[in-house]
Design a protein around this motif. Structure first.
Motif, PDB file in Angstrom:
ATOM      1  N   VAL A 126     -12.788   0.923  -3.100  1.00  0.00           N
ATOM      2  CA  VAL A 126     -12.061   0.009  -2.222  1.00  0.00           C
ATOM      3  C   VAL A 126     -11.041   0.777  -1.388  1.00  0.00           C
ATOM      4  O   VAL A 126     -10.854   0.504  -0.199  1.00  0.00           O
ATOM      5  N   ALA A 127     -10.403   1.758  -1.987  1.00  0.00           N
ATOM      6  CA  ALA A 127      -9.422   2.567  -1.251  1.00  0.00           C
ATOM      7  C   ALA A 127     -10.087   3.313  -0.100  1.00  0.00           C
ATOM      8  O   ALA A 127      -9.531   3.410   1.002  1.00  0.00           O
ATOM      9  N   GLU A 130     -10.913   0.799   2.609  1.00  0.00           N
ATOM     10  CA  GLU A 130      -9.695   0.457   3.344  1.00  0.00           C
ATOM     11  C   GLU A 130      -9.343   1.556   4.345  1.00  0.00           C
ATOM     12  O   GLU A 130      -8.879   1.276   5.452  1.00  0.00           O
ATOM     13  N   GLU A 131      -9.586   2.788   3.962  1.00  0.00           N
ATOM     14  CA  GLU A 131      -9.301   3.906   4.858  1.00  0.00           C
ATOM     15  C   GLU A 131     -10.170   3.836   6.109  1.00  0.00           C
ATOM     16  O   GLU A 131      -9.702   4.098   7.224  1.00  0.00           O
ATOM     17  N   LEU A 133     -11.422   1.055   7.316  1.00  0.00           N
ATOM     18  CA  LEU A 133     -10.972  -0.127   8.046  1.00  0.00           C
ATOM     19  C   LEU A 133      -9.726   0.151   8.880  1.00  0.00           C
ATOM     20  O   LEU A 133      -9.526  -0.474   9.925  1.00  0.00           O
ATOM     21  N   GLN A 134      -8.897   1.081   8.446  1.00  0.00           N
ATOM     22  CA  GLN A 134      -7.661   1.386   9.164  1.00  0.00           C
ATOM     23  C   GLN A 134      -7.893   2.265  10.393  1.00  0.00           C
ATOM     24  O   GLN A 134      -6.991   2.451  11.207  1.00  0.00           O
ATOM     25  N   ARG A 150     -16.912  -6.911   2.958  1.00  0.00           N
ATOM     26  CA  ARG A 150     -16.241  -8.193   3.196  1.00  0.00           C
ATOM     27  C   ARG A 150     -17.003  -9.339   2.544  1.00  0.00           C
ATOM     28  O   ARG A 150     -16.397 -10.283   2.018  1.00  0.00           O
ATOM     29  N   LEU A 155     -12.737  -6.751   1.229  1.00  0.00           N
ATOM     30  CA  LEU A 155     -11.932  -6.489   2.421  1.00  0.00           C
ATOM     31  C   LEU A 155     -11.717  -7.779   3.191  1.00  0.00           C
ATOM     32  O   LEU A 155     -12.478  -8.744   3.044  1.00  0.00           O
ATOM     33  N   ARG A 199      -6.009  -7.740  10.654  1.00  0.00           N
ATOM     34  CA  ARG A 199      -6.829  -6.574  10.979  1.00  0.00           C
ATOM     35  C   ARG A 199      -8.067  -7.077  11.715  1.00  0.00           C
ATOM     36  O   ARG A 199      -8.780  -7.946  11.215  1.00  0.00           O
ATOM     37  N   LYS A 225      -3.189  -3.375  14.764  1.00  0.00           N
ATOM     38  CA  LYS A 225      -4.222  -3.433  13.728  1.00  0.00           C
ATOM     39  C   LYS A 225      -5.592  -3.671  14.351  1.00  0.00           C
ATOM     40  O   LYS A 225      -6.381  -4.473  13.856  1.00  0.00           O
TER      41      LYS A 225
END
Length: 243
Positions: A126-127, A130-131, A133-134, A150, A155, A199, A225
């Motif tokens: 998940v981390a 997320e990276e 996604l950013q 998602r 997410l 986001r 975002k």
């Protein structure tokens, strides 16, 4: 604001003219059409849409604005644009929108452009998701993975199509949450502001219009975002919806 019905007689008649124009352009410069017929059709319909709306076949991958009572496109992108003739096709083998290319590019397309699959990055934590996604620039296979995540509730983000309604009707990425055309930003400002704290990932045909809008949202409205699908729906390997 005037909109175009792609099923109207006016559009269909202009589309036939645009097809003839494109074939003459290919013959004139010794080019070829891109081997992906869907890319060709999308660009042809985009050119037709701009001809009906603005009176010129502006490149559909760049925004059109009204200045001093006249419609203008970024970098004077009127098909066949000078950039394609002088730089993109001679040096890269294909124009920015993808409709025109060299015969050599067309012949080698499948070999030189292997399809990317989301499976290449399966198993991310998940981390790590997320990276991705950013990121400000997101690749097609990365978006496919983010949408799968998602669906599993891992997410949370919104996917926004910023193309024109006729393009959305033709095809769109499965999982798209909203259609907010770049040509209507000033009219849909309230809808955009509702998304400011979320986001979001925005996309267009090949990433030009969405990249332009990404910068505008950040510079003018304070968004921080916003991710851009770098090469647009043309590079997306996942599931597509039509109609």
């Amino acid at each position: 604001m005037k909109t175009v019905d792609i099923n109207s007689p006016e559009f269909q008649q202009e589309f036939l003219k645009t097809e003839k124009f494109a074939h003459k352009t290919v013959e004139q410069f010794g080019w070829a059409f891109h081997p992906d017929e869907e890319i060709v059709e999308r660009v042809l319909k985009g050119l037709t849409n701009n001809k009906v709306l603005y009176g010129k076949r502006f490149c559909p991958c760049f925004p059109v604005e009204e200045k001093d009572g006249k419609y203008v496109s970024s970098d004077n992108r009127i098909c066949p644009c000078p950039q394609a003739i002088k730089d993109e096709i001679p040096n890269e083998g294909v124009c920015h929108c993808g409709i025109f290319c060299t015969p050599e590019y067309a012949a080698n397309y499948q070999k030189e452009h292997p399809k990317k699959h989301a499976e290449e990055v399966e198993g991310l934590s998940v981390a790590e998701l997320e990276e991705i996604l950013q990121k400000e620039q997101i690749l097609g296979h990365e978006l496919e993975l983010l949408l799968k995540a998602r669906e599993k509730g891992l997410l949370n983000f919104k996917l926004i199509d910023i193309r024109e309604p006729f393009e959305h009707q033709m095809m769109r990425i499965k999982g798209t949450d909203k259609l907010l055309p770049i040509s209507r930003v000033q009219y849909d400002l309230d809808e955009w502001m509702k998304l400011k704290d979320e986001r979001i990932i925005i996309y267009c045909h090949v990433g030009s219009r969405s990249g332009y809008l990404q910068r505008a949202l950040e510079a003018q409205l304070g968004f921080d975002k916003v991710g851009n699908l770098t090469y647009g729906i043309a590079d997306y390997p996942g599931e597509i919806e039509r109609g």
